[in-house]
Motif scaffolding. Structure first.
Motif: not given
Ligand SMILES: Cc1cc2nc3c(=O)[nH]c(=O)nc-3n(C[C@H](O)[C@H](O)[C@H](O)COP(=O)(O)OP(=O)(O)OC[C@H]3O[C@@H](n4cnc5c(N)ncnc54)[C@H](O)[C@@H]3O)c2cc1C
Ligand SMILES: [Zn+2]
Lengths: 417, 86
Positions: A75-76, A179-184, A260-261, A285-287
Motif C-alpha cells: 500500500n501507499t 505515513t509509515a513504513r508498511h513492511d515495518a 506507482f513510485v 517516501s523516506d528513500k
C-alpha cells in the motif's frame, strides 16, 4: 531481544553478528485456542493485541504466503483520521491514537511520520463539504484546519493553482495525518506477537473450515488439519473465498488498486497531498521516491496488476496538479486486491457460526486501520462482544439498512467507494 | 484489456463502463423478503476465476453480459444483456 540506539551502536562495533531472527518459524501444533487466518497487518495486530490486552497466547496465525506479502506490503502507507461519519470517526480516531504510541509499544521503528495531509478542493460546494468534514473531525477530538488558497500556497507552492478545470480554492489540513513504513508495521506486530508466544505459521493455506452443529472446530490447511476453539478470518482481498469455506456469501467484491513510485529524488514534497477531484494522491517516501496512486481499475479482479487506462489517468492527474512531476522517471507500478464493501466501510463482527469471526471490507483504506482493527477484533474474539470503537462495524447493516456508513454517498455499488 | 461488444466486436476497455456482477439483471420482486434484496444489492460470489458481469459500451449504448476471468482478465465471450441467459 530489545532494540535500542545503544544496541545498534554496540552491534555496529561488533560487526552486526549479534542480531537474531525477529521471530521463530514453528511447526503448527495439532490444536490452538484461537486460529487467525491471514498474516497481513490486521491478522498480526489481532494476534498481538489478543496476547497483550487479553493474555491469550495459545494462538496461531496461518499465512498462505509469507508475512507481510499481501496488501500490508503493497500500500501507499497513508495514515489518517479524517472520516466524517459516526462509526468511522471513532474507529479511525482510536486507531490513530494507537499509531501515536506504536513504536514505543512495539519497541520497533515503524517510521510513523505525522507530516500532515492536505485534501484539496476546487469549488464552493467542495469547500462546504471540507468544512463539514473538518468540523466532524474536530468534534471527534482530532485535528483539522481549513486552509484558503493562500494557506495552501504557503505549504505547497509548486502546485498549479490556476488550472482552468481545477483551480485550487483551498484545502483541509490534517496535521496529525501522515505515513509509515508498511513492511515495518507487519514486522513489528509479528515480532511482538511471536515474543508473547503466538505461533506465526507461513506457507500454510487454509483450505477448509470445520463446523459441527453450528460450532467451529478447526481448519484444514496445506500443512494438515488444525483444531481450534475459535477461528478468525482476516484475509482482505481473499475474504470471499475464505468465507465460502464456511458456506458464507459476503457483501464483498474484490478489485485491483494500483500504485506507482518514481526514482529516488531529493526532498521535494513534505506532506501528503490528495487531489480528490482528479482521483490522485501523492507523498514522498523516506528513500526519496514519489509514491502515488489514484482510483481502482473499477472492475472485479484478483490479478495483482492493473491495466494501462488507470495508469494513464493517474499520471495525467499528477501532471495536472503538479507539473514538476513530469520530470521524474517512474520506476515501478503494482497492484493489490481490495476487499470492497457496498458502503465503503469495514466489517468486524461475529458470524452466525459459533466461534467464527469476520474482519473484512477495508477497501483501499485498511493500512491506517491496522492498529485499531487488531485491537477491536482481539476484543471481539476474546470477549464475544464488540469493542466500543468498532461497535458499528456490523455485518447485518446491509440486510437491515440500519447503520450504513457510505462516506462518499455513492450508493451500494462495490467499485464506487 | 479488450472486451467484446455484441455489436461492435473487440474494443478497448476505455470504451466501457463496468456495472458489476450480472446478477444486477435478476432484480427481486418489489415485495420480496429483505434477504433477497440483501443478496441482490450487496452479497456476491466474488469468484477468483470465471465471472459474468455487466458492461456498458459507451459509444453504441449496448449493455453486454461479459464472461471474464478475474485472475487473468481473459474475456471468454459476451452477449447483449437483453438476450442473455438469466
Ligand atoms: C496500491 C494500494 C494502496 C493502498 N494505500 C493505502 C493507504 O495509503 N492507506 C491505507 O490506509 N490503506 C491503503 N491500502 C489498503 C490496505 O493496504 C489494505 O486495506 C490492508 O493492508 C488490508 O489488510 P491486511 O494488511 O490484513 O491485508 P493483507 O496484507 O492482504 O493480508 C491478508 C493475508 O491473508 C492471506 N491469505 C489469504 N487467503 C488465505 C488462506 N486461504 N489461508 C491463509 N492465508 C490467506 C494473504 O496471503 C495475505 O497475506 C492500499 C492498498 C493498495 C493495494
Ligand atoms: Zn458497441
Amino acid at each position: 531481544m530489545r532494540y535500542s540506539g545503544l544496541r545498534v551502536l554496540a552491534e555496529g562495533l561488533r560487526g552486526n553478528k549479534g542480531w537474531g531472527p525477529a521471530w521463530r518459524d514453528p511447526e503448527p501444533k495439532a490444536s490452538y485456542d484461537i486460529v487467525i487466518i491471514g498474516g497481513g497487518g490486521h491478522g498480526l495486530s489481532t494476534a498481538y493485541y489478543l496476547a497483550k490486552q487479553h493474555g491469550l497466547t495459545n494462538i496461531a496465525v496461518l499465512e498462505k504466503g509469507y508475512l507481510g506479502g499481501g496488501n500490508v506490503g503493497r500500500n501507499t502507507t497513508i495514515v489518517r483520521a479524517n472520516y466524517g461519519l459516526p462509526g468511522n470517526s471513532e474507529f479511525y480516531s482510536h486507531s490513530l491514537k494507537l499509531w501515536e504510541g506504536l513504536e514505543q509499544d512495539l519497541n520497533y521503528n515503524v517510521m510513523h511520520s505525522q507530516r500532515g495531509i492536505i485534501n484539496l478542493f476546487h469549488s464552493d460546494g467542495a469547500r462546504d463539504a471540507a468544512a463539514r468534514r473538518g468540523n466532524a473531525m474536530i468534534n471527534q477530538g482530532d485535528d483539522a484546519i481549513l486552509l484558503d488558497r493562500n494557506g495552501v500556497r504557503d505549504l505547497l507552492p509548486y502546485l498549479d493553482f490556476d488550472n482552468i478545470r481545477f483551480p485550487i480554492y483551498g484545502g483541509l489540513y490534517h496535521p496529525r495525518g501522515g505515513t509509515a513504513r508498511h513492511d515495518a508495521v507487519a514486522w513489528g506486530y509479528a515480532r511482538g506477537a511471536d515474543s508473547r508466544g503466538v505461533d506465526l505459521i507461513q506457507n500454510c493455506e487454509v483450505t477448509g473450515i470445520d463446523i459441527e452443529n453450528g460450532q467451529v472446530t478447526g481448519v484444514q490447511t496445506s500443512r494438515g488439519p488444525i483444531r481450534a476453539k475459535k477461528v478468525a478470518m482476516v484475509v482482505a482481498g481473499r475474504s470471499g473465498q475464505v468465507a465460502a469455506l464456511a458456506g458464507m456469501r459476503l457483501p464483498i467484491e474484490s478489485h485491483v488498486l494500483q500504485a506507482f513510485v518514481t526514482e529516488g529524488l531529493k526532498p521535494v514534497l513534505d506532506n501528503v497531498i490528495t487531489f480528490g477531484a482528479g482521483h490522485f494522491y501523492i507523498s514522498q517516501s523516506d528513500k526519496g521516491g514519489l509514491v502515488f496512486g489514484g482510483d481502482l481499475d473499477l472492475y472485479a479482479s484478483y490479478a495483482a496488476r492493473g491495466n494501462l487506462p488507470t495508469a494513464e489517468h493517474v499520471v495525467e492527474a499528477a501532471i495536472t496538479l503538479m507539473p514538476m512531476v513530469g520530470k521524474a522517471r517512474m520506476l515501478r507500478s503494482w497492484g493489490g486486491i481490495m476487499d470492497m464493501s457496498p458502503d465503503g466501510s469495514p466489517i468486524i463482527d461475529k458470524t452466525h457460526i459459533d466461534g467464527l469471526y469476520l474482519n473484512c471490507g477495508w477497501c483501499y483504506g485498511g493500512f491506517k486501520a491496522v492498529p485499531g482493527s487488531g485491537f477491536a477484533y482481539a476484543h471481539l474474539i476474546a470477549q464475544d462482544r464488540p469493542h466500543e470503537s468498532a461497535a458499528r462495524y456490523r455485518l447485518d447493516r446491509f440486510r437491515t439498512g440500519a447503520g450504513l456508513m457510505d462516506e462518499e454517498a455513492t450508493g451500494s455499488q462495490h467499485n464506487l467507494h | 484489456m479488450r472486451l467484446d461488444c455484441p455489436h461492435c466486436g473487440k474494443r478497448d476497455r476505455r470504451e466501457f463502463t463496468y456495472r458489476g456482477d450480472a446478477l444486477a439483471l435478476l432484480r427481486p420482486d418489489p415485495g420480496a423478503e429483505a434477504a433477497a434484496w440483501d443478496d441482490y444489492l450487496h452479497n456476491r460470489d466474488n469468484p477468483a476465476g470465471l465471472t459474468r458481469e455487466l458492461w456498458y459500451h459507451d459509444p453504441c449504448g449496448t449493455w453486454a453480459v461479459v464472461e471474464r476471468d478475474t485472475l487473468t482478465h481473459h474475456v471468454a465471450g459476451s452477449q447483449a444483456a437483453a438476450e442473455a441467459d438469466r
